[in-house]
Motif scaffolding. Sequence first.
Motif, PDB file in Angstrom:
ATOM      1  N   ASP A  23       0.835  -1.320   0.050  1.00 48.88           N
ATOM      2  CA  ASP A  23      -0.019   0.072  -0.162  1.00 48.88           C
ATOM      3  C   ASP A  23       0.693   1.309  -0.051  1.00 48.88           C
ATOM      4  N   ARG A  24       2.314   0.980  -0.144  1.00 50.88           N
ATOM      5  CA  ARG A  24       3.150   2.241  -0.076  1.00 50.88           C
ATOM      6  C   ARG A  24       3.943   2.238  -1.375  1.00 50.88           C
ATOM      7  N   GLU A  25       3.594   1.566  -2.460  1.00 52.50           N
ATOM      8  CA  GLU A  25       4.384   1.302  -3.441  1.00 52.50           C
ATOM      9  C   GLU A  25       3.660   2.075  -4.770  1.00 52.50           C
ATOM     10  N   ILE A  26       4.937   2.207  -5.710  1.00 50.81           N
ATOM     11  CA  ILE A  26       4.259   2.715  -7.104  1.00 50.81           C
ATOM     12  C   ILE A  26       5.093   1.781  -8.009  1.00 50.81           C
ATOM     13  N   VAL A  27       4.959   1.114  -8.828  1.00 45.43           N
ATOM     14  CA  VAL A  27       5.619   0.267  -9.883  1.00 45.43           C
ATOM     15  C   VAL A  27       5.192   0.694 -11.278  1.00 45.43           C
ATOM     16  N   ILE A  28       6.513   1.140 -11.943  1.00 50.65           N
ATOM     17  CA  ILE A  28       6.150   1.558 -13.286  1.00 50.65           C
ATOM     18  C   ILE A  28       6.991   0.981 -14.206  1.00 50.65           C
ATOM     19  N   SER A  29       6.619   0.528 -15.462  1.00 48.43           N
ATOM     20  CA  SER A  29       7.738  -0.266 -16.227  1.00 48.43           C
ATOM     21  C   SER A  29       7.410   0.211 -17.742  1.00 48.43           C
ATOM     22  N   ARG A  30       8.744  -0.001 -18.580  1.00 53.64           N
ATOM     23  CA  ARG A  30       8.345   0.493 -19.853  1.00 53.64           C
ATOM     24  C   ARG A  30       9.552  -0.410 -20.735  1.00 53.64           C
ATOM     25  N   VAL A  31       9.043  -0.845 -21.859  1.00 47.90           N
ATOM     26  CA  VAL A  31      10.233  -1.134 -22.780  1.00 47.90           C
ATOM     27  C   VAL A  31      10.798  -0.310 -23.593  1.00 47.90           C
ATOM     28  N   ILE A  32      11.947   0.030 -23.596  1.00 48.51           N
ATOM     29  CA  ILE A  32      12.689   0.985 -24.441  1.00 48.51           C
ATOM     30  C   ILE A  32      13.489   0.324 -25.532  1.00 48.51           C
ATOM     31  N   GLY A  33      13.243   0.807 -26.799  1.00 47.40           N
ATOM     32  CA  GLY A  33      13.792   0.451 -28.043  1.00 47.40           C
ATOM     33  C   GLY A  33      15.497   0.918 -28.018  1.00 47.40           C
ATOM     34  N   ALA A  34      16.248   0.471 -27.263  1.00 46.40           N
ATOM     35  CA  ALA A  34      17.671   0.725 -27.194  1.00 46.40           C
ATOM     36  C   ALA A  34      18.197  -0.344 -26.099  1.00 46.40           C
ATOM     37  N   PRO A  35      19.616  -0.584 -26.506  1.00 47.52           N
ATOM     38  CA  PRO A  35      20.324  -1.582 -25.729  1.00 47.52           C
ATOM     39  C   PRO A  35      20.440  -0.852 -24.061  1.00 47.52           C
ATOM     40  N   ARG A  36      20.496  -2.137 -23.360  1.00 48.93           N
ATOM     41  CA  ARG A  36      20.522  -1.785 -21.676  1.00 48.93           C
ATOM     42  C   ARG A  36      21.785  -0.706 -21.408  1.00 48.93           C
ATOM     43  N   ASP A  37      22.871  -0.900 -22.026  1.00 45.79           N
ATOM     44  CA  ASP A  37      23.946   0.058 -21.717  1.00 45.79           C
ATOM     45  C   ASP A  37      23.684   1.372 -21.835  1.00 45.79           C
ATOM     46  N   LEU A  38      23.112   1.681 -23.180  1.00 51.08           N
ATOM     47  CA  LEU A  38      22.484   2.925 -23.258  1.00 51.08           C
ATOM     48  C   LEU A  38      21.432   3.540 -22.357  1.00 51.08           C
ATOM     49  N   VAL A  39      20.463   2.848 -22.034  1.00 49.14           N
ATOM     50  CA  VAL A  39      19.805   3.193 -21.233  1.00 49.14           C
ATOM     51  C   VAL A  39      20.140   3.550 -19.811  1.00 49.14           C
ATOM     52  N   PHE A  40      21.050   2.710 -19.493  1.00 44.82           N
ATOM     53  CA  PHE A  40      21.609   2.711 -18.021  1.00 44.82           C
ATOM     54  C   PHE A  40      22.689   4.166 -18.150  1.00 44.82           C
ATOM     55  N   GLU A  41      23.194   4.256 -19.363  1.00 37.70           N
ATOM     56  CA  GLU A  41      24.021   5.434 -19.166  1.00 37.70           C
ATOM     57  C   GLU A  41      23.312   6.793 -19.148  1.00 37.70           C
ATOM     58  N   ALA A  42      22.015   6.869 -19.685  1.00 40.01           N
ATOM     59  CA  ALA A  42      21.354   7.940 -19.425  1.00 40.01           C
ATOM     60  C   ALA A  42      20.915   8.411 -18.285  1.00 40.01           C
ATOM     61  N   PHE A  43      21.184   7.627 -17.242  1.00 40.08           N
ATOM     62  CA  PHE A  43      20.824   7.890 -15.622  1.00 40.08           C
ATOM     63  C   PHE A  43      22.106   8.408 -15.133  1.00 40.08           C
ATOM     64  N   THR A  44      23.370   8.051 -15.518  1.00 40.09           N
ATOM     65  CA  THR A  44      24.827   8.266 -15.153  1.00 40.09           C
ATOM     66  C   THR A  44      25.256   9.670 -15.112  1.00 40.09           C
ATOM     67  N   GLN A  45      24.903  10.501 -16.179  1.00 42.02           N
ATOM     68  CA  GLN A  45      25.320  11.622 -16.725  1.00 42.02           C
ATOM     69  C   GLN A  45      24.697  12.777 -16.657  1.00 42.02           C
ATOM     70  N   VAL A  46      24.844  13.910 -15.976  1.00 40.69           N
ATOM     71  CA  VAL A  46      24.010  14.917 -15.811  1.00 40.69           C
ATOM     72  C   VAL A  46      23.505  15.488 -17.311  1.00 40.69           C
ATOM     73  N   ARG A  47      24.555  15.571 -18.219  1.00 40.14           N
ATOM     74  CA  ARG A  47      24.240  16.021 -19.671  1.00 40.14           C
ATOM     75  C   ARG A  47      23.113  15.077 -20.431  1.00 40.14           C
ATOM     76  N   HIS A  48      23.228  14.004 -19.949  1.00 44.40           N
ATOM     77  CA  HIS A  48      21.897  13.032 -20.338  1.00 44.40           C
ATOM     78  C   HIS A  48      20.554  13.486 -19.456  1.00 44.40           C
TER      79      HIS A  48
END
Length: 161
Positions: free
Chosen positions: A14-39
């Motif tokens: 009752d305290r959770e929110i779960v959201i998901s999405r399939v993104i048309g890009a490889p995992r390394d690129l999606v992860f990288e988008a979280f690691t650098q402020v320029r992204h």
Amino acid sequence: MTGNGGEAAHATADREIVISRVIGAPRDLVFEAFTQVRHLSRWWGPEGFTTTTRSFQFRIGGVWDFVMHGPDGTDYQEWITWREIVPPERIALLHGEFRDDPNAFESVLTFEPAGEQTRIVLHTVFPTKELRDEAVEKYHAIEGGEQTLRNLAAYVEGTVR
């Protein structure tokens, strides 16, 4: 048969929110988008929002101190502390309005390979049901989270590659 994992998951349902999405890009690129402020500054936030970063250190214990600017001109002070970083699989964070915010919530992002695509899951747990309900009703957290992941998808599918 329910083990401790099932009981723990039920205890926070009752305290959770779960959201998901399939993104048309490889995992390394999606992860990288979280690691650098320029992204992050190019896609973070719901539709119509922009982000101004005051400081950013992507490391365990590091902080992202930023302001989200709403389309109506409202500024939202934000503070994220990175708690766990497992490239390119998982990021855990604590998200509040300021350092040591007693109402901060915990989120875990998982990045699962799906062929040439990536399934991202954002699992958030709030300190109380009331804070979760307020986030959903007042701040439209579910729609905002879905829009944020849609912005991420548009960014990595069209820009990063």
